[in-house]
Every structure is written in C-alpha cells, then in structure tokens.
Design an enzyme around this catalytic site. Structure first.
Site, PDB file in Angstrom:
ATOM      1  N   GLU A 119       0.855  -1.185   0.000  1.00 55.84           N
ATOM      2  CA  GLU A 119       0.000   0.000   0.000  1.00 55.84           C
ATOM      3  C   GLU A 119       0.893   1.238   0.000  1.00 55.84           C
ATOM      4  O   GLU A 119       1.894   1.270   0.726  1.00 55.84           O
ATOM      5  CB  GLU A 119      -0.893   0.013   1.257  1.00 55.84           C
ATOM      6  CG  GLU A 119      -1.947   1.103   1.179  1.00 55.84           C
ATOM      7  CD  GLU A 119      -2.786   1.216   2.456  1.00 55.84           C
ATOM      8  OE1 GLU A 119      -3.952   1.559   2.349  1.00 55.84           O
ATOM      9  OE2 GLU A 119      -2.263   0.965   3.551  1.00 55.84           O
ATOM     10  N   GLU A 288      -6.564  -3.063  12.450  1.00 52.59           N
ATOM     11  CA  GLU A 288      -6.202  -3.827  11.247  1.00 52.59           C
ATOM     12  C   GLU A 288      -7.190  -4.958  10.985  1.00 52.59           C
ATOM     13  O   GLU A 288      -7.494  -5.283   9.836  1.00 52.59           O
ATOM     14  CB  GLU A 288      -4.776  -4.387  11.381  1.00 52.59           C
ATOM     15  CG  GLU A 288      -3.693  -3.332  11.588  1.00 52.59           C
ATOM     16  CD  GLU A 288      -3.738  -2.193  10.585  1.00 52.59           C
ATOM     17  OE1 GLU A 288      -4.074  -2.428   9.407  1.00 52.59           O
ATOM     18  OE2 GLU A 288      -3.436  -1.044  10.983  1.00 52.59           O
TER      19      GLU A 288
END
Length: 841
Positions: A119, A288
């Site tokens: 990412e 997360e």
C-alpha cells in the site's frame, strides 16, 4: 479525471512466481495474468522492473516502458479474453516499500527477514499488475528463495505444497493488489483458533521472548470473534496471521490474512508494560482486523475514498476493544488522543477534506493525514453511530457487506446502507462533514433574555471566510434545541425558563462525540463551571474547547491560565491530560532560562504537587486505574517544575535499577531516564543508554531511550546524535523521525537538528521519500518552531519545494501554522506571563 488502467485491461487471475535471492538482493519474476483486454493496446503498472519479455499465447508481443508514469504499454494481437506472461527482474531495496529486507540482531548476530509493503502503489515494484483498488482479482503465489534450515514462509493464504524448493500457496479470494503479502525468514509463532475455526497466528523474529507474543494472540483471536458477531458476516479466509517486522514504515498494514506491524505495535512484555501501551497495541490490532471486512472484503473504489477504509477501522478499533476490555474505558483515549488531534489540524485553512480528490502516486501517499483521514473521519462515524444507534449500524453494515463483498464501494454506498437501516437521510447530514474541510464553532449567546446559537467555521491562524455551513448533531441537554442544527442561527427562547425546566445550564455536544467546539457566553460558562459534579468528559471538553479558542485568539490565553487551578485536583486522568496539554501549550510563551520560564515551572509545581504527594512514584496495591494513568502526567509536570523532591526520587530510582533499566516500571520509565539525562547526564550515561538502545528488541523500551537520549544538553553529544541519524545500524529509518523531532524540540539540540535536515534533505528524500510518512518530517518542524527567525528559515528552505509532488499542501499548511504561532506569541506573551505570575503570588 485521469483514465484508469482498468479501463484498458481487467485482470481476473494472477499466477505470481518469484525467485528471491537475498544475497544478491535480486528478484527474478514471472507473472501470468488472465483477464479481459478492452482495447488492443493496454497498460500495466510497473516500477523499477526490468521487463525482459511479454508473451501472449506463447508469442512475444511488443511493449514499451514509461517509468515516469510507472507503467508499461503492451501491444496485443487483438482485444478480448487473453493470458499475458511477463518475465522480469527487480531489485530488493531497503526503502521499506515493495519486497524488502528487515534487519535485526540475535545475540549480536545481524539477521534479516523478507517482508512486503504494497500500500498504496508499491505492488507494482514486486510484479506487473493493474495496481488500482478496483482491479480486484485472485492470486496464486509461488515463491522460491535462498532457503536455510529452520526458516518459515507465510502469506495471505495457507501453503499447499513445496516442490523443488518452490512454496505454493492456495489461491486467494478476489482482492486488490495492495493487499497481497508474504514474508520469510527465521520466525517464531504462536497459534490458536477462533470459535468458528479461523486459525489465528502471531509471528515475530527470535529476537523476542516467546511470552511477548501472548497478548497479541489473545487480542487478535477475540477481535476476529467480536467482528464476526458485530458485522454478522463470517471472516472469509482460513487464517489471520499477525507479523511483527523489524523495519516497517507505517504503524501496521491490513494485508488480507497476513497483517504486518511495527514490532512496538504487536509484541509486548506482559510483565512490564504500561496500561497505555497495552491499549495502544490492542487498538492497532483491532484496527487492522476491522479492515479484514471494511477495506479488504469491501474496498474503496479509488483512493479518494481512503477515509472509507481508515475512518471506519479507526472507529471500530475502539468499539471492539471497549467490548473486549470494558475496564480500560478505551473511549477516554479517543477523547484525549484522536479528538484534539483532529480539532487542531482541521482548524488550519487549507487542510484537506476527509474526501479528497487524488490522482498521482505521490499525491495518494500524501492524503494519509492521520488527523483527518483517521481521527476526524472516525469522529464523523462516531457522530453517525450516536445518531442511529448500534442496531441500525449493524443492520446497515450487514447489508453493505452483502451487497459489495469481493468488490468495491464508495462513501455514498455506505451512507445509503446506513440510511436505509436507520430511516434517516445520513448522506445529507454527512456530506457537509465529508466534502468540506474544517468544522464549526457554535457560539452560545444571550440576546436580551433569549438564548441564541450561531455557527461559523472555526480557524486557527490566517484564513479566508468560505461561508461554509454544517448539519450539526447538537447533542444538547435542553429539549428545545434541535437534534440537527442545519441553519446559521437558532433562537431557543427564554434562557431562564429553559434552564429552570432542565435544572442545569445549557450544554452542547454532550459526550464530546460531534466534531465541533462551543464558545459559551461568559455568563453561561461561569454557570457551567460552578456546576457541582461535572463529569470527566465535560471537564475535558471545557479545557479542550477553551484551549482551541485561545489558540484562535477568540478568547485570551490569560483567561485560560486563570481557570487551570479549578481542575488541578481532578482524580480523572483525562482531565489531567487536558490540563497538562494546556501547560505544555503555555511553554511557547516563555524563553529558555528566563524569569517567565521560572514562573511557569513554579505554576506547574503548584498545580501538580498535591497529586504527586498523593500518588508518589510507585504503584500501590489499592490504587485505581485512574491513579495509574494520572501518575505519569503529574510526575512529568513535577520534573518540568524542577521540584527537588521529584528530581531526587527519579534519580534514586535510576540508581536502584541501573543494572536493569528495562525493568523500571514501564509507566514511569521514560520520566526516570529523561530526568537522568537532563539533570545528571554525562558521556558515560549517554554511552550506556545508547548501548541499551542498540541491544534491546523491545520497541517500547527503545522509544523511551530515544525520548531520553534526545534530551542531551552537551553540544558534543548533540553532534554525536546527529551523526547517528544516517547510521541505520543504530537508528532505523522507521525510527528516525522520532529522533529528529526529539532533538529539534530540545533547545540545546534544535540548531544542529535543523541544520542536518537542510544539509541532508537529498539523503532523507532518497531514504524515506517514497513513504506515506515522509511529509510528517515537515509536520514535526511546524510543531516546534515559534520565532520570526525560524519562520523565515522555514520559508526559505521549503517554499522552493512547494511543487514537490505530495508535499505542496503540507508546506503551505505548516507555514501557516508557524506564522500563526509567531503572531499569537507576539500578541499574547506579556498577558500570559503576567497571568502566570499572578497565579504564583
């Protein structure tokens, strides 16, 4: 809008073969992609790839790399369904992006493990792909590496087989490229299973003690179980692995089935960790794992809706941990960490809105403004949750996941699902918060006998009036106030009658859940402040709002100084957090070694001394969690005050524990170490602490040592730290910003730290420039600088860099932040210092 690569080619499945040679730092790859070509010429993303061959149906086809656009143009025989085979090599870099090594030591021996960070746009550094969130596909990984005995390899999915040294992993579900992940090396692990049978694993290097994995394993297991129930949607993969990487630029990353973390955010010593650190690690894990549904199962359509991923996970981390550990009162951390960060940042003219248009990779990285995309966005969703309640929230989410699973969505899709579940026009309310930067201040005034509310945008520093308006969930304690204030002004009627009916003064934003602040008429504020038994959040909120009003010069800072003693004996740690945040803000009005600084130290001593006496330095068996969390706040104030008894007590603790400093109670360890460096420091102590820093694998102890070492006052030791900035064997690039900020904030270290940044900017850009955290080096400078001379130096250095991709907004905002602080000090310094002097006489 720039045309997306998915408009040319839609991938359906990737076969990824990677042969990784750690010794040569080389990747040899072959990527086979099945998909639909919509045109005869298509594009794939690539970065740093040396492509040697592209084939379709066994035949070579022409290709042309465009490194400036990070893509390759491929000419096909015809459009339609096809299979592409691309052969290439790529470097293994030390940039903490793409596929990269992490370094660590075990018993003095340097080792490495390989991990990934894709990412936002770094999957293209590992394999050619359509590297866009909407280009979801399935992936089959086959990985070969220079394997040694005792090494482990893990990925998003379970390993299926090993043949000829190649590890083959089960095919993934449909997902975005940036979520692909794997890692290998000498790893230890602990495994458990959820009630529904999902395998939960925690992995770390062997530099850690096995017991350091226990806490994360428990939180991960219970978080997955909580989300399966809350979302009413099963976790869709066979396993959920959590991996601590020794080198990691972000805090953590939600790769589907293999979440990666900084070591300090996953591993902890269960026998000596502060409650704050436990809460921090738990919320990072829960954040997360919230993404495994919100972000991974359903992914934003494009990066402009990044908030959809991050804001939601940021809210859910608190929802989850509050359910798992109710005694921690985790929402109080939201009030003391997320809320003030969002309110401070969002008051600067030029700040990005939560929903922000982006195109280029550098701009995509630059929108990860944690105060906005994470904190403000989470506050917006907390507002929504408070408006619609958990029943409608859960029902809406269940429908949202069902409608968009293994696909992509936009903010409008979420509002539609929540609106349908709640019967409210959520979109209409939320778009005023999502599409506009900033937030309102609601002024509460008496006009004659009537109580009148008005809203306008709140700014700190120079600004242009934009005539923005919000739909504000007022959360008032008077029934006459509307639920949503959509108008500029509202007249609520006769105040005395309203007050008599309510039996209390008017309060807005009860619970501090909505993203606005309140400026009460002085008569009304006095009425609130004389109310007995104001709850902790109300007290925090008054201090929070008044501090912001003082920063914006809507009230005088001196007025705020005079209120502080009212809060000094509060037993609530969140009130003490707010109180000492104000004291910290007062430090900008005093010069080093001046009589004004001496007075401020005396004032801090007056405010903290009773609490210090009550709590002492050591935990008591009978104390409450409030006491445990308040202790470091008041002791820190006492050390700033140079209270002789506190300096002596801290020094004695150091002496008593100097054979094992890591064993000092984690709640106060950083204070003991900082005190020793500031007040008893010498070269011998510096070397001792630096050796400890180099040798420990405990991320929290490392952070304490960094905070202490950067307090050095000796100019030769300051120079030694600056020389270590570029020594990655000592200070990892992931930790460099904390060292730089610590030294910059130290009056004795500021000049050398600032000179280093300006002299070695090119090195810094090359080392951490491709990273979403890079612009925060500018942010931390803006947190420190406060003089006209420093403002001019900042402008001289950064204005020529205004057109650097990804830095433009940050430079403009931070120039404004420093300028407004300089002006505030020039206007308020005399009054503030006079008010402090009055308090101590």
């Amino acid at each position: 809008m720039t045309q997306r690569l998915i408009d040319f080619f839609q991938p359906e499945h990737y076969d990824l073969y990677l042969d990784i040679d750690r010794h040569q730092k080389q990747i040899t790859g072959k990527t086979t992609i099945q998909g639909q070509a919509l045109q005869q010429e298509i594009f794939l993303n690539q970065k740093y790839l040396n492509i040697t061959q592209v084939q379709v149906a066994g035949q070579n086809v022409a290709f042309q790399k465009d490194d400036s656009q990070e893509r390759v143009l491929i000419s096909l025989p015809k459009a339609g369904a096809l299979q592409l085979e691309i052969t290439y090599t790529a470097p293994l870099t030390d940039s903490m992006m793409g596929i990269y090594p992490s370094y660590y030591q075990v018993e003095g021996v340097k080792k490495q493990i390989i991990g990934t960070q894709f990412e936002t746009t770094a999957a293209r550094q590992a394999f050619p792909c359509v590297d866009e969130p909407a280009a979801k596909a399935t992936f089959s990984l086959a990985i070969k590496f220079d394997e040694q005995a005792g090494e482990t390899i893990i990925s998003n999915m379970p390993e299926e087989k090993v043949e000829n040294g190649v590890h083959y992993f089960a095919q993934t579900v449909k997902m975005s490229t940036y979520l692909v992940a794997f890692a290998f090396g000498e790893l230890q692990s602990k495994i458990t299973h959820t009630q529904s049978g999902v395998e939960i694993g925690v992995f770390a290097t062997k530099a850690h003690q096995p017991k350091e994995l226990n806490f994360a394993l428990d939180i991960a297991k219970r978080s997955i179980e909580f989300y399966e129930d809350f979302y009413q949607t099963p976790y869709p993969l066979p396993h959920s692995y959590q991996l601590a990487l020794p080198d990691f630029s972000a805090g953590a990353m939600e790769n589907w089935g293999l979440v990666t973390y900084r070591e300090a955010y996953l591993t902890l010593d269960p026998d000596n960790t502060s409650l704050n650190t436990k809460a921090n690690v738990a919320t990072v894990i829960a954040h997360e794992l919230a993404h495994q549904w919100f972000g991974d199962l359903v992914t934003m359509q494009w990066w402009d809706d990044l908030w959809l991923n991050e804001s939601f996970a940021n809210m859910m981390e608190y929802v989850a941990i509050d359910a798992l550990e109710p005694n921690w009162h985790i929402w109080e951390i939201f009030q003391t960490a997320e809320a003030p960060m969002a309110l401070q940042r969002d008051a600067v003219d030029g700040v990005q809105p939560v929903h922000v248009q982006v195109e280029s990779p550098a701009d995509i990285d630059s929108i990860f403004d944690s105060a906005i995309v994470y904190a403000k966005g989470a506050r917006m969703l907390v507002m929504v949750r408070a408006l619609i309640g958990d029943k409608a929230l859960r029902s809406g989410l269940k429908n949202y996941f069902a409608a968009h699973q293994y696909s992509n969505a936009t903010g409008a899709d979420l509002w539609a699902a929540l609106g349908q579940a709640s019967g409210m026009n959520i979109s209409q309310i939320m778009n005023t918060w999502l599409e506009q930067p900033g937030y309102p201040v609601v002024q509460v005034q008496l006009e004659g006998e009537d109580l009148c509310l008005s809203q306008q945008q709140f700014f700190i520093g120079a600004n242009q009036e934009h005539e923005r308006q919000w739909q504000i969930p007022l959360k008032a304690n008077f029934s006459a106030a509307p639920q949503i204030m959509a108008q500029k002004t509202v007249n609520l009627g006769n105040y005395q009658q309203l007050r008599q009916k309510a039996g209390a003064p008017l309060r807005l934003n009860v619970g501090n859940e909505s993203h606005f602040i309140v400026q009460y008429d002085p008569i009304l504020l006095d009425d609130i402040l004389t109310t007995k038994d104001l709850d902790a959040i109300s007290q925090l909120q008054i201090l929070q709002d008044l501090l912001l009003l003082a920063e914006s010069k809507r009230i005088s800072y001196a007025q705020l100084v005079n209120l502080l003693p009212k809060f000094a004996d509060s037993p609530f740690h969140i009130v003490n957090e707010a109180l000492y945040r104000v004291i910290n803000n007062l430090k900008k009005f005093v010069n080093t070694d001046s009589s004004a600084e001496k007075n401020l130290r005396t004032f801090a001593d007056q405010l903290s001394k009773d609490q210090v006496q009550r709590l002492g330095w050591q935990q008591h068996p009978q104390e409450t969690e409030e006491d445990t969390l308040t202790r470091p706040l008041v002791l820190n104030a006492a050390l700033y005050a140079k209270n002789p008894a506190s300096l002596t007590a801290a020094h004695q603790l150091f002496v008593d524990n100097q054979q094992n400093l890591a064993a000092l109670s984690a709640d106060i360890r950083v204070l003991v170490l900082k005190n020793e460096v500031q007040n008893f420091g010498n070269k011998q102590l510096f070397d001792k602490l630096l050796t400890e820093y180099r040798q420990t694998a405990d991320g929290n102890y490392k952070a304490d040592l960094c905070a202490a070492l950067t307090q050095v006052t000796d100019s030769q030791l300051v120079s030694q730290i600056v020389q270590l900035f570029e020594d990655s064997e000592t200070i990892k690039p992931q930790d460099l910003r904390a060292w730089f900020y610590g030294l910059l904030a130290n009056p004795q270290g500021q000049q050398k730290a600032w000179d280093w940044l300006r002299d070695d900017w090119t090195w810094l850009e090359q080392t951490v420039g491709g990273d979403m955290e890079f612009s925060s080096y500018i942010t931390v400078i803006a947190q420190v600088f406060r003089t006209p001379a420093r403002l001019q130096e900042f402008r001289d250095f950064f204005e020529p860099k205004l057109n650097t991709p990804g830095l433009t907004r940050e430079i403009k905002m931070d120039t404004s932040i420093i300028a407004s602080r300089v002006q505030l000090i020039s206007e308020e310094q005399a009054a503030v210092n006079e008010a402090v002097m009055q308090q101590i006489n």
